[in-house]
Design a protein around this motif. Structure first.
Motif, PDB file in Angstrom:
ATOM      1  N   SER A  36       4.363   2.823   3.412  1.00 24.58           N
ATOM      2  CA  SER A  36       3.088   2.106   3.552  1.00 24.58           C
ATOM      3  C   SER A  36       2.835   1.101   2.434  1.00 24.58           C
ATOM      4  O   SER A  36       2.307   0.009   2.676  1.00 24.58           O
ATOM      5  CB  SER A  36       1.929   3.102   3.606  1.00 24.58           C
ATOM      6  OG  SER A  36       1.786   3.791   2.366  1.00 24.58           O
ATOM      7  N   CYS A  55       3.833   7.448  11.903  1.00 29.36           N
ATOM      8  CA  CYS A  55       3.626   8.727  12.583  1.00 29.36           C
ATOM      9  C   CYS A  55       4.470   9.810  11.909  1.00 29.36           C
ATOM     10  O   CYS A  55       5.342   9.507  11.087  1.00 29.36           O
ATOM     11  CB  CYS A  55       4.014   8.614  14.054  1.00 29.36           C
ATOM     12  SG  CYS A  55       3.108   7.308  14.934  1.00 29.36           S
ATOM     13  N   GLN A  79       1.174  19.448   5.439  1.00 31.98           N
ATOM     14  CA  GLN A  79      -0.125  18.803   5.657  1.00 31.98           C
ATOM     15  C   GLN A  79      -0.735  18.362   4.329  1.00 31.98           C
ATOM     16  O   GLN A  79      -1.329  17.284   4.226  1.00 31.98           O
ATOM     17  CB  GLN A  79      -1.074  19.758   6.386  1.00 31.98           C
ATOM     18  CG  GLN A  79      -2.411  19.111   6.771  1.00 31.98           C
ATOM     19  CD  GLN A  79      -2.236  17.918   7.690  1.00 31.98           C
ATOM     20  OE1 GLN A  79      -1.661  18.045   8.776  1.00 31.98           O
ATOM     21  NE2 GLN A  79      -2.695  16.738   7.259  1.00 31.98           N
ATOM     22  N   ILE A  94       0.887  15.159   3.273  1.00 27.75           N
ATOM     23  CA  ILE A  94       0.340  14.010   4.030  1.00 27.75           C
ATOM     24  C   ILE A  94      -1.069  13.685   3.529  1.00 27.75           C
ATOM     25  O   ILE A  94      -1.426  12.511   3.361  1.00 27.75           O
ATOM     26  CB  ILE A  94       0.349  14.334   5.535  1.00 27.75           C
ATOM     27  CG1 ILE A  94       1.793  14.459   6.032  1.00 27.75           C
ATOM     28  CG2 ILE A  94      -0.414  13.272   6.314  1.00 27.75           C
ATOM     29  CD1 ILE A  94       1.920  15.039   7.431  1.00 27.75           C
ATOM     30  N   ASP A  95      -1.858  14.724   3.279  1.00 28.09           N
ATOM     31  CA  ASP A  95      -3.225  14.504   2.780  1.00 28.09           C
ATOM     32  C   ASP A  95      -3.201  13.802   1.421  1.00 28.09           C
ATOM     33  O   ASP A  95      -4.084  12.983   1.120  1.00 28.09           O
ATOM     34  CB  ASP A  95      -3.964  15.837   2.669  1.00 28.09           C
ATOM     35  CG  ASP A  95      -4.261  16.452   4.033  1.00 28.09           C
ATOM     36  OD1 ASP A  95      -4.162  15.728   5.050  1.00 28.09           O
ATOM     37  OD2 ASP A  95      -4.581  17.659   4.072  1.00 28.09           O
ATOM     38  N   SER A 153      -2.689  10.219   2.037  1.00 26.03           N
ATOM     39  CA  SER A 153      -3.930   9.625   2.547  1.00 26.03           C
ATOM     40  C   SER A 153      -4.935   9.417   1.421  1.00 26.03           C
ATOM     41  O   SER A 153      -5.632   8.395   1.370  1.00 26.03           O
ATOM     42  CB  SER A 153      -4.540  10.520   3.631  1.00 26.03           C
ATOM     43  OG  SER A 153      -3.736  10.550   4.784  1.00 26.03           O
ATOM     44  N   LYS A 154      -5.011  10.387   0.510  1.00 24.61           N
ATOM     45  CA  LYS A 154      -5.961  10.284  -0.600  1.00 24.61           C
ATOM     46  C   LYS A 154      -5.602   9.117  -1.512  1.00 24.61           C
ATOM     47  O   LYS A 154      -6.497   8.402  -2.008  1.00 24.61           O
ATOM     48  CB  LYS A 154      -5.956  11.592  -1.402  1.00 24.61           C
ATOM     49  CG  LYS A 154      -6.976  11.638  -2.515  1.00 24.61           C
ATOM     50  CD  LYS A 154      -6.956  12.997  -3.208  1.00 24.61           C
ATOM     51  CE  LYS A 154      -7.989  13.050  -4.327  1.00 24.61           C
ATOM     52  NZ  LYS A 154      -7.967  14.381  -5.008  1.00 24.61           N
ATOM     53  N   LYS A 175      -5.138   5.741   3.877  1.00 28.85           N
ATOM     54  CA  LYS A 175      -4.603   5.504   5.215  1.00 28.85           C
ATOM     55  C   LYS A 175      -4.373   6.835   5.949  1.00 28.85           C
ATOM     56  O   LYS A 175      -4.258   7.895   5.333  1.00 28.85           O
ATOM     57  CB  LYS A 175      -3.286   4.729   5.114  1.00 28.85           C
ATOM     58  CG  LYS A 175      -3.477   3.358   4.457  1.00 28.85           C
ATOM     59  CD  LYS A 175      -2.161   2.652   4.201  1.00 28.85           C
ATOM     60  CE  LYS A 175      -2.424   1.307   3.504  1.00 28.85           C
ATOM     61  NZ  LYS A 175      -1.182   0.599   3.137  1.00 28.85           N
ATOM     62  N   LYS A 176      -4.324   6.751   7.258  1.00 29.75           N
ATOM     63  CA  LYS A 176      -4.105   7.926   8.091  1.00 29.75           C
ATOM     64  C   LYS A 176      -2.877   7.703   8.975  1.00 29.75           C
ATOM     65  O   LYS A 176      -2.558   6.574   9.335  1.00 29.75           O
ATOM     66  CB  LYS A 176      -5.327   8.185   8.989  1.00 29.75           C
ATOM     67  CG  LYS A 176      -6.623   8.416   8.228  1.00 29.75           C
ATOM     68  CD  LYS A 176      -6.625   9.760   7.519  1.00 29.75           C
ATOM     69  CE  LYS A 176      -7.986  10.024   6.878  1.00 29.75           C
ATOM     70  NZ  LYS A 176      -8.003  11.313   6.119  1.00 29.75           N
ATOM     71  N   LEU A 177      -2.224   8.812   9.324  1.00 34.64           N
ATOM     72  CA  LEU A 177      -1.121   8.713  10.269  1.00 34.64           C
ATOM     73  C   LEU A 177      -1.646   8.406  11.660  1.00 34.64           C
ATOM     74  O   LEU A 177      -2.715   8.867  12.059  1.00 34.64           O
ATOM     75  CB  LEU A 177      -0.320  10.021  10.287  1.00 34.64           C
ATOM     76  CG  LEU A 177       0.445  10.366   9.004  1.00 34.64           C
ATOM     77  CD1 LEU A 177       1.118  11.720   9.140  1.00 34.64           C
ATOM     78  CD2 LEU A 177       1.477   9.286   8.681  1.00 34.64           C
ATOM     79  N   LYS A 178      -0.884   7.631  12.417  1.00 35.65           N
ATOM     80  CA  LYS A 178      -1.309   7.259  13.758  1.00 35.65           C
ATOM     81  C   LYS A 178      -1.132   8.401  14.754  1.00 35.65           C
ATOM     82  O   LYS A 178      -1.905   8.555  15.700  1.00 35.65           O
ATOM     83  CB  LYS A 178      -0.488   6.043  14.234  1.00 35.65           C
ATOM     84  CG  LYS A 178      -0.957   5.457  15.569  1.00 35.65           C
ATOM     85  CD  LYS A 178      -0.145   4.226  15.920  1.00 35.65           C
ATOM     86  CE  LYS A 178      -0.674   3.567  17.211  1.00 35.65           C
ATOM     87  NZ  LYS A 178      -2.028   3.027  17.047  1.00 35.65           N
TER      88      LYS A 178
END
Length: 389
Positions: free
Chosen positions: A156, A165, A179, A182-183, A186-187, A191-194
């Motif tokens: 990203s 994804c 998880q 991934i979090d 995002s933090k 951004k978030k996964l699609k």
């Protein structure tokens, strides 16, 4: 921990007895390790590399005149065998520490036992969550969870990819840790996964349905946590669907010469954050000493042998700095109080320390496998690091 693993561990904990003290005096210094040397997924290189380091030290006179007696026990990828292996070397052989272990399951099975026995494990390759969440185990590698955060950050923030994804292969209790990885991404990025599919099986015979759903969801890049055969099947399933513009953000688990040779169509590229300085950069000064020792001992040049080599090297540095007798108690104290050690093969200094958890290696070196090359190449000129909180 699954019910079966918990039962096996509980039974053997009950039979394990009280904590031993680890042998001192002037005899050999017994060091152990628990490894997957046989079974469905094996990691023999880590303990082979650790043994090569100790053999070289012994040939040079040992540590304060004492030889290191290294015992690498096979857990066969079996919970009961993993528990028995730990008890053989810790209680039976009275080891002062474990160094260079590498297994899919042994941390989960033996973490509480190591606490009970007051023994520390400088893990060569940590895999399951317990390897990074125990006060008595400190892996030298990044591990799959930080590895996932790193590969997402590279996708990203460096490649500027959108619509990323995740296809997750979940074994045991690993989903919360993936998880959390991934979090963390995002933090950091906002951004978030699609799209996320956490039902992808290990050892699947056909990944077409998972690939079709990801493509239909609009994924432009995919992060996966596969072992080599699974990843090869997933890339070939995408190729069969004519999906050739997807970028793969994978983990060190696929970083091998064999994987590169098996992949002719890598889509828009396979990117991996190597947990140690990339061993495929053959002329690199960072890996010169490791490469020479592995070659001399006919040990495969892999990330696993890098982990075993570093675990033994760190441990030797601590032993050589000790004063007085070398026992389990004094070794534990020395590892707890050691100063961080830097090495050019990693981007994060190593120290065991007093933490309740050990997940401190947060740097990977980005590498790339492009279609038609069958070779890994450096994708950066420096370490990629997870930003400090």
């Amino acid at each position: 921990m699954s019910r079966g693993l918990a039962l096996a561990a509980a039974v053997l904990l009950a039979a394990g007895g009280c904590a031993g003290s680890g042998g001192g005096t002037g005899g050999p210094i017994v060091v152990g390790s628990v490894n997957a040397l046989s079974g469905s997924a094996t990691f023999p290189e880590a303990s082979q590399a650790a043994k090569a380091v100790f053999d070289a030290a012994n040939a040079s006179g040992g540590v304060n005149g004492r030889q290191i007696e290294y015992k690498a026990i096979d857990d066969k990828g079996d919970p009961a065998a993993a528990a028995a292996a730990a008890r053989e070397v810790v209680s039976g052989d009275d080891a002062v520490a474990l160094v260079g272990s590498s297994s899919l399951i042994e941390c989960e099975i033996n973490a509480k036992y190591y606490e009970q026995q007051k023994i520390l494990s400088v893990q060569g390759i940590g895999v399951d969550p317990a390897c990074f969440n125990s006060p008595n185990i400190a892996p030298v590698n990044v591990g799959p969870f930080h590895d996932m955060t790193l590969t997402l950050l590279y996708g990203s923030e460096v490649l500027k990819l959108n619509d990323i994804c995740a296809l997750l292969e979940i074994a045991g209790n690993t989903l919360p840790s993936y998880q959390a990885a991934i979090d963390e991404w995002s933090k950091i990025t906002g951004k978030k996964l699609k799209y996320v599919d956490a039902t992808v099986p290990y050892g699947g015979s056909d990944y077409t349905s998972y690939i079709v759903k990801a493509r239909a969801a609009g994924c432009k890049a995919i992060t996966v946590n596969p072992v080599e055969p699974d990843s090869i099947g997933q890339l070939k399933a995408a190729q069969a669907q004519g999906w050739n513009d997807v970028t793969w953000l994978l983990l060190t688990s696929v970083y091998s010469e064999n994987f590169a040779k098996a992949i002719s169509n890598a889509g828009a590229g396979v990117y991996v954050p190597a947990e140690f300085y990339p061993f495929t950069d053959a002329a690199s000064p960072q890996t010169k000493d490791w490469r020479e020792l592995m070659t001399k001992n006919k040990i495969p040049l892999t990330s696993f042998s890098q982990g075993g080599y570093l675990a033994a090297k760190y441990f030797l540095d601590v032993l050589k700095g000790m004063k007085g007798d070398i026992t389990r108690e004094t070794v534990t104290k020395a590892l707890r109080e050691m100063k961080p050690i830097t090495d050019p093969m990693v981007g994060t200094p190593y120290a065991f320390g007093n933490g309740r958890t050990h997940h401190d290696n947060t740097a990977g070196w980005p590498i790339k496998l492009a279609s038609g090359t069958n070779r890994w190449a450096l994708a950066a000129d420096d370490w990629l690091r997870i930003p400090k909180k």
